[in-house]
Every structure is written in structure tokens, then in C-alpha cells.
Design a protein around this motif. Structure first.
Motif, PDB file in Angstrom:
ATOM      1  N   ALA A 162       0.815  -1.217   0.000  1.00 58.77           N
ATOM      2  CA  ALA A 162       0.000   0.000   0.000  1.00 58.77           C
ATOM      3  C   ALA A 162       0.849   1.268   0.000  1.00 58.77           C
ATOM      4  CB  ALA A 162      -0.927   0.004   1.204  1.00 58.77           C
ATOM      5  N   THR A 212      -1.199   4.388   7.133  1.00 62.43           N
ATOM      6  CA  THR A 212      -2.030   4.069   5.974  1.00 62.43           C
ATOM      7  C   THR A 212      -3.097   5.125   5.717  1.00 62.43           C
ATOM      8  OG1 THR A 212      -3.422   2.303   5.046  1.00 62.43           O
ATOM      9  CG2 THR A 212      -3.616   2.704   7.402  1.00 62.43           C
ATOM     10  N   PRO A 260      -6.105   4.709  -4.694  1.00 61.05           N
ATOM     11  CA  PRO A 260      -5.393   3.426  -4.731  1.00 61.05           C
ATOM     12  C   PRO A 260      -6.253   2.323  -5.319  1.00 61.05           C
ATOM     13  CG  PRO A 260      -6.124   3.918  -2.507  1.00 61.05           C
ATOM     14  CD  PRO A 260      -6.403   5.142  -3.326  1.00 61.05           C
ATOM     15  N   ALA A 318      -5.919   2.793   3.474  1.00 61.24           N
ATOM     16  CA  ALA A 318      -5.830   2.095   2.187  1.00 61.24           C
ATOM     17  C   ALA A 318      -6.821   0.926   2.210  1.00 61.24           C
ATOM     18  CB  ALA A 318      -4.411   1.582   1.974  1.00 61.24           C
ATOM     19  N   TYR A 351      -8.234  -2.802   2.313  1.00 63.24           N
ATOM     20  CA  TYR A 351      -7.773  -4.098   2.816  1.00 63.24           C
ATOM     21  C   TYR A 351      -8.931  -5.073   2.783  1.00 63.24           C
ATOM     22  CZ  TYR A 351      -3.602  -1.634   4.372  1.00 63.24           C
ATOM     23  OH  TYR A 351      -2.448  -0.884   4.396  1.00 63.24           O
TER      24      TYR A 351
END
Length: 399
Positions: free
Chosen positions: A147, A154, A184, A254, A256
């Protein structure tokens, strides 16, 4: 892998530890938060602590991991480790926090078990802890590297560019990065953590599935307001509904989540209940973008058609798939709703494609019941994947 000496010690003491593990985890959390109140304020879910769900999940995970080590010494319980590691990464857990947990967990073990914790017992269970901790640390550091997150940082600021009311208790928030950079990448079915500052100054974190397909410059999360009077449950969802509108900023992690749809030619069965439809919408949106031609069976259960968030999208995206079919069940349906689609989800008369991969999201009792029906219908247990938010009380006890 545990040393041979520790295997025997853990096997001999596992019944005693398992029998006391709920007391141990209860005392552990009390000691942890007394020494580090900032962890309860800014990291741990206060609702799960109040309900006891987090203590149950930790207790089950410890017992399940230790049991796996002694019963299957050559096999690591990777499914459990991956699930925990993704959740930890979404929270920004770092290596040094495992030292803090170790300190207070072992103090709790000694206090609860007393003289039964000999030096040999302490060494064996210390080995269990660090085998689990180091495995998690390794997975989490890999996730952070993927990431581009340094030391678990994060977090990123996002702006709400649109808010849509889906039902009386559900809203969709469309977001874009404040810094103007690229959003992302993620896999359909993954989630992000959302961190908000509440009225009392606490910075609480919750996970929400991304309800859009990968590839766009914006991201969407669809949030159901959790109504739980007199308890901290739902404090983040209520904050989002009451205070976050277009132009406001949110802090997101980010993406997950280990239960994500991979591009596959296998037939798919997407099963959800309530707000569990959100990862399924992301999967469907992704599949339509791919021009997926294989069979996709969509199954959803809800209280009423009006409570079914994103219902129109659920139907429209399924209809775009050449071999897509949708079946919905409602507890209190419209007057003309078919009788065999009223009440709880019953797959008896639903045509399911052979050799399918199934994805489930919803309350644990619902997923357990549907999983049993899918297995009875011939879908392999290893091809049934599920997502649950909050402490995973199912996986912890299955190992």
C-alpha cells in the motif's frame, strides 16, 4: 512451528487455558486500557468492547491458534492469520504494539492461572504468542509495503463530493483524495477504515466495504446507521449520518480485506443480507465492466424492499450480466411478492450453477445458515468465502 517440548506443554495445559481464556482476555483488556487509555479512545472499537464481542474473538483466536499448533503442527492456520492481519493493517497496527499486548496478556494469564503457570508453561505459551504475533507482523508489513504505507501510516484525507440517501438509515458517500492524487487500486469486496473524531475527542475507527468498482477516480462507501440506544455501538455510523455532508473531509485507510473477488471463469454465487450487499455491489459493478459471461447468481435477504439499500443497482447490475440471475427474500414484502421468497432465505428451489464459488456477507447467523444450505447443494466448503465486520466470532472458533 512449536518446539517439541512446547508442543507437549501446550497440549497438556490447553484445556486449562481454554477454560479460563475468557477471564484472561477480560482481565487483559482491563489492564491494557488502564495502562494505555489512548488505545481504547483512539484505536479499539468501544462498541465491541462494551458488548464483549472483542474479548470473545480474542479468546477464540488464541485458543484456535494454539489448538492448530498442537493438532496440526505442520500446518499454519493461514486463513485466520490473513483475516486478522488485514483488519490490523486497516487500523495501522505496528510491531511495537505487539510488545504492549504481550506484557498485559501474560500478566493476565499469570494472575488468572496462578501457580499453574510454571516457568515451563510460561515459556511454552510465550512461544505460542510470538509465533502468532510474528506471523501477523510479517503479513501486515507486506500489506503496508504493497500500500506504500510507512510504519503503518495508511491514513489519507478524502473529500466527500456527494452524499446520497439510499434508505431511511443508509447513505452513500462518494469520496476523492484531497491531495488530488490517484485513488489506490483495490479488489472488489475489500473495505477501508474510516477514522472520525467524535464529540468527546475520541478518534474512533470503523470498516466499511467499498460499494463501487475499482478503476474510478472516486470511491464510495455505503453506511447503515446503527441504532443502539445507551451504548457506544453505532457511534461512528451515527456521526457520519448526522455530521458528514458534501464538502466535508474524512480520513480513510488504504483498502484491505482478504475476501475479495478475483477474476475467475468459475460460476459465482453472491449472497448477502441487509447492508452486507455493499461488497456484492462492488463485485457486480466490476463483473459488468469486465463483460463477465459466466453464470452469476445473486441472492439477497432483507426486512422489506424499502430497507434494501441499493436495490435498484442490485437488480440493474445483475441484469447487465449475460448469465446473471437475482433472487431476493423479504421478511415483510410487498403484497404481490411471491410466497416462496418471503421470510428467511431458502435455497431449496433456487437453481445453483455447479462448481460455483460463493461469497457471503451479512450477520453471522445468516451466513452460517446459508453456508450449510450451499454445502448441501454441492458447493465445496473451500469455495465458500465470507466477510464479516467487527470481531470474527466464527473464524476464531473454526480455526
Amino acid at each position: 512451528m512449536l518446539s517439541e517440548k512446547s508442543v507437549e506443554t501446550v497440549r497438556a495445559t490447553l484445556p486449562a487455558v481454554s477454560g479460563a481464556v475468557t477471564e484472561i482476555t477480560d482481565l487483559f483488556y482491563r489492564k491494557l486500557f488502564a495502562a494505555h487509555p489512548e488505545l481504547l479512545r483512539d484505536l479499539f472499537n468501544r462498541g465491541n468492547q462494551a458488548s464483549g464481542a472483542q474479548k470473545q474473538a480474542l479468546a477464540g483466536s488464541i485458543a484456535a491458534f494454539a489448538t492448530a499448533l498442537v493438532e496440526h503442527p505442520g500446518v499454519r492456520p493461514d486463513a485466520m492469520l490473513a483475516r486478522i492481519a488485514h483488519k490490523h493493517a486497516s487500523l495501522g497496527i505496528t510491531r511495537d504494539q505487539y510488545e504492549i499486548v504481550h506484557t498485559h496478556l501474560f500478566r493476565a494469564i499469570v494472575e488468572i492461572l496462578g501457580d499453574a503457570v510454571t516457568e515451563a508453561v510460561a515459556q511454552a505459551w510465550d512461544e505460542v504468542y510470538w509465533l502468532m504475533a510474528n506471523a501477523l507482523i510479517a503479513i501486515e508489513e507486506r500489506l503496508y509495503a504493497e500500500a506504500g504505507a510507512v510504519d503503518g501510516d495508511t491514513w489519507r484525507a478524502w473529500e466527500v463530493v456527494a452524499r446520497t440517501r439510499e434508505t431511511a438509515d443508509v447513505a452513500t458517500f462518494r469520496l476523492r483524495p484531497v491531495d488530488g492524487g490517484d485513488a489506490p487500486g483495490f479488489c472488489p469486496g475489500q473495505y477501508v477504515s474510516v477514522r472520525v473524531e467524535l464529540a468527546d475527542g475520541a478518534r474512533q475507527i470503523r470498516q466499511y466495504s467499498l460499494s463501487c468498482a475499482p478503476g474510478s477516480a472516486t470511491r464510495t462507501i455505503t453506511v447503515k446507521r446503527v441504532r443502539a440506544a445507551g451504548a457506544p455501538e453505532g457511534e461512528v455510523s451515527n456521526h457520519l449520518h448526522a455530521h458528514v455532508h458534501e464538502g466535508h473531509r474524512l480520513t480513510l485507510s488504504a483498502p484491505y480485506g482478504d475476501i475479495a473477488l478475483t477474476d475467475t471463469d468459475a460460476p459465482l454465487v453472491l449472497v448477502s443480507a441487509g447492508i452486507g450487499c455493499t461488497p456484492m455491489l462492488s463485485m457486480l459493478d466490476h463483473l459488468t465492466g469486465l463483460g463477465h459471461a459466466g453464470p452469476v447468481t445473486v441472492l439477497h435477504a432483507d426486512r422489506t424492499p424499502g430497507d434494501h439499500a441499493l436495490r435498484a443497482d442490485h437488480l440493474a447490475l445483475t441484469a447487465k450480466l449475460p448469465a446473471g440471475t437475482a433472487h431476493f427474500w423479504y421478511e415483510s414484502p410487498d403484497a404481490e411478492w411471491p410466497a416462496d421468497r418471503t421470510g428467511r432465505m431458502d435455497l431449496t428451489d433456487v437453481s445453483l450453477p455447479p462448481a460455483a464459488h460463493a461469497y457471503l456477507c451479512g450477520p453471522l447467523p445468516f451466513m452460517r445458515a446459508v453456508r450449510g444450505q450451499l454445502i448441501e447443494r454441492g458447493i465445496a466448503a473451500g469455495d465458500i468465502h465470507y466477510e464479516v465486520f467487527g470481531p470474527d466470532l466464527w473464524l476464531a472458533h473454526e480455526g
